[in-house]
Each structure stands twice: as structure tokens, then as C-alpha cells.
Write a protein that holds these residues in place. Structure first.
Motif, short mmCIF file in Angstrom:
data_model
loop_
_atom_site.label_atom_id
_atom_site.label_comp_id
_atom_site.label_asym_id
_atom_site.label_seq_id
_atom_site.Cartn_x
_atom_site.Cartn_y
_atom_site.Cartn_z
N PHE A 1 58.13 59.50 50.57
CA PHE A 1 58.47 59.62 49.57
C PHE A 1 57.86 60.89 48.81
O PHE A 1 58.49 61.29 47.40
CB PHE A 1 56.76 59.15 49.15
N ALA A 2 57.44 62.32 49.37
CA ALA A 2 57.43 63.16 48.17
C ALA A 2 58.98 63.64 48.27
O ALA A 2 59.48 64.35 46.84
CB ALA A 2 56.98 64.37 49.71
N ALA A 3 60.44 63.29 49.29
CA ALA A 3 61.53 63.70 49.10
C ALA A 3 62.39 62.74 47.86
O ALA A 3 62.81 62.93 47.58
CB ALA A 3 62.03 63.62 50.29
N LEU A 4 62.09 61.51 47.98
CA LEU A 4 62.24 60.91 47.02
C LEU A 4 61.81 60.67 45.57
O LEU A 4 62.20 60.44 44.38
CB LEU A 4 61.50 59.29 47.29
N TRP A 5 60.39 61.67 45.44
CA TRP A 5 59.96 62.43 43.91
C TRP A 5 60.89 63.21 43.81
O TRP A 5 61.42 63.48 42.76
CB TRP A 5 58.56 62.39 44.28
N TRP A 6 61.68 64.84 44.64
CA TRP A 6 62.04 65.01 43.94
C TRP A 6 63.77 64.82 43.72
O TRP A 6 63.31 65.35 43.21
CB TRP A 6 62.39 65.92 45.82
N ALA A 7 64.11 63.90 44.68
CA ALA A 7 65.26 63.56 44.74
C ALA A 7 64.85 62.73 42.84
O ALA A 7 66.40 63.15 42.10
CB ALA A 7 65.16 62.51 45.23
N SER A 8 63.88 61.92 43.03
CA SER A 8 64.30 61.14 41.24
C SER A 8 63.51 61.64 40.00
O SER A 8 64.16 62.25 39.36
CB SER A 8 62.45 60.66 41.50
N VAL A 9 63.09 63.26 40.50
CA VAL A 9 63.39 64.00 39.18
C VAL A 9 64.14 65.27 38.99
O VAL A 9 64.88 65.11 37.94
CB VAL A 9 60.83 65.34 39.68
N HIS A 10 64.82 65.96 40.23
CA HIS A 10 65.57 66.24 39.84
C HIS A 10 67.36 65.67 39.63
O HIS A 10 67.75 65.93 38.38
CB HIS A 10 66.20 67.16 41.57
N TYR A 11 67.48 63.94 40.20
CA TYR A 11 68.59 63.77 39.53
C TYR A 11 68.26 62.61 38.52
O TYR A 11 69.66 62.62 37.92
CB TYR A 11 68.98 62.91 40.66
N GLY A 12 66.92 62.52 38.35
CA GLY A 12 66.99 61.44 36.91
C GLY A 12 66.82 62.78 35.51
O GLY A 12 67.95 62.80 34.53
N ARG A 13 67.04 64.24 36.47
CA ARG A 13 66.81 64.90 35.09
C ARG A 13 68.12 65.60 34.56
O ARG A 13 69.05 65.51 33.29
CB ARG A 13 66.16 66.36 35.23
N LYS A 14 69.30 65.42 35.83
CA LYS A 14 70.94 65.48 35.27
C LYS A 14 70.80 64.52 35.08
O LYS A 14 71.61 64.89 33.79
CB LYS A 14 71.33 65.35 37.00
N ILE A 15 70.69 62.86 35.13
CA ILE A 15 71.28 61.85 34.96
C ILE A 15 70.88 61.66 32.64
O ILE A 15 71.83 61.81 32.82
CB ILE A 15 70.92 60.60 35.42
N ASP A 16 69.87 62.81 32.76
CA ASP A 16 69.44 63.30 31.54
C ASP A 16 70.09 63.52 30.51
O ASP A 16 70.65 63.21 28.93
CB ASP A 16 67.99 62.53 31.11
N GLU A 17 70.55 64.51 30.76
CA GLU A 17 71.20 65.72 30.59
C GLU A 17 73.03 64.81 30.13
O GLU A 17 73.14 65.24 29.11
CB GLU A 17 71.26 66.57 31.46
N ALA A 18 73.31 63.96 31.09
CA ALA A 18 74.40 63.69 31.29
C ALA A 18 74.97 62.87 30.02
O ALA A 18 75.60 62.89 28.93
CB ALA A 18 75.01 63.13 32.72
N LYS A 19 73.37 62.32 29.64
CA LYS A 19 73.17 60.72 28.60
C LYS A 19 73.48 61.40 27.61
O LYS A 19 74.27 60.74 26.60
CB LYS A 19 72.37 59.63 28.84
N ALA A 20 72.61 62.41 27.09
CA ALA A 20 72.77 63.32 26.20
C ALA A 20 73.89 64.53 25.77
O ALA A 20 74.09 64.47 24.64
CB ALA A 20 71.87 64.36 26.07
N ARG A 21 74.75 64.53 27.26
CA ARG A 21 75.65 65.29 26.00
C ARG A 21 76.34 63.92 25.70
O ARG A 21 77.19 63.93 25.03
CB ARG A 21 76.25 66.03 27.51
N TRP A 22 76.67 63.02 26.85
CA TRP A 22 77.93 61.36 26.20
C TRP A 22 77.16 61.32 24.77
O TRP A 22 78.19 60.98 23.96
CB TRP A 22 77.18 60.20 26.90
N ALA A 23 75.29 61.48 24.69
CA ALA A 23 75.92 60.33 22.97
C ALA A 23 75.70 61.40 21.74
O ALA A 23 75.98 60.77 20.77
CB ALA A 23 73.90 60.55 23.15
#
Length: 120
Positions: A85-107
Motif C-alpha cells: 500500500f505504501a507503493a500504491l500510495w507513492w504511485a497515486s501521489v506521483h502519477y496523480g500529480r502528473k495527471i493533474d498537470e496534464a489536465k491543467a495544460r489541456w484546459a
């Protein structure tokens, strides 16, 4: 990021509950102790879902991950599940931020294309 992290936290809610059932079989722990600790962990995992957008929410999530790994002292399989779950948490934070950045660029590109005058 919030969606991925919240999904991980809800999964942890269930894992903590099941770990409590396993911990009840220990002769060293009372039922009250097991469910007090597990109840706090389960409540924290749900409350953190709402705190992810606030300062310190992700840091508290890391504290929960550490607590899950440390709980392996009482329920040995939690060493493995805590690390997973720590690995899942890291992946959620890491890739979630990348997704948020991509959404912001697209918007931003979408907004710029709406306000730009049409050439022609």
C-alpha cells in the motif's frame, strides 16, 4: 491525484478492518485494544480522503502508510501489505500529480483556443 489517493485509502480501510479480524486471534491483544487501534486507523483512512486537497493531507497519508508497515509487528502479513500500500500510495501521489498537470495544460490550451481569433 485526489481520486487515485482516495481509492488507495478506501482499500486501506478494508485491509485495516481485515487485519483487525486477524489480530483478534492473538493472545497478546485484547479485543478492545485491537478495535480501538483499527477503528482509529479506519477512521483516519476515510477522513484523509477529504483532506487530500488540504496542506498536510498527503503527509498524513504517508504517516498512515508507515503505521501500516509497523503494524506487521502484531500481524506479520501487514509487513507485506503495508509495503504494497505504501507503493500504491507513492504511485497515486506521483502519477496523480502528473495527471493533474496534464489536465491543467489541456484546459489552458482549450481556453487559449477559444479566446484566440480565428485566422482567415
Amino acid at each position: 491525484m485526489r481520486t487515485l489517493c482516495a481509492s488507495t485509502l478506501i482499500g486501506e480501510f478494508f485491509v485495516i478492518g481485515f487485519a483487525g479480524l486477524v489480530a483478534m486471534k492473538s493472545d497478546d491483544l485484547t479485543t478492545a485494544t485491537v478495535w480501538t487501534v483499527c477503528g482509529i486507523g479506519m477512521l483516519l483512512s476515510v477522513l484523509l480522503c477529504g483532506m487530500l486537497g488540504r496542506p498536510g493531507g498527503v503527509a498524513l497519508g504517508w504517516a498512515l502508510q508507515i503505521a501500516l508497515v509497523v503494524s506487521g509487528v502484531f500481524v506479520p502479513v501487514m509487513y507485506f501489505l503495508g509495503v504494497a500500500f505504501a507503493a500504491l500510495w507513492w504511485a497515486s501521489v506521483h502519477y496523480g500529480r502528473k495527471i493533474d498537470e496534464a489536465k491543467a495544460r489541456w484546459a489552458a490550451m482549450e481556453a487559449a483556443s477559444r479566446t484566440a481569433p480565428a485566422a482567415g
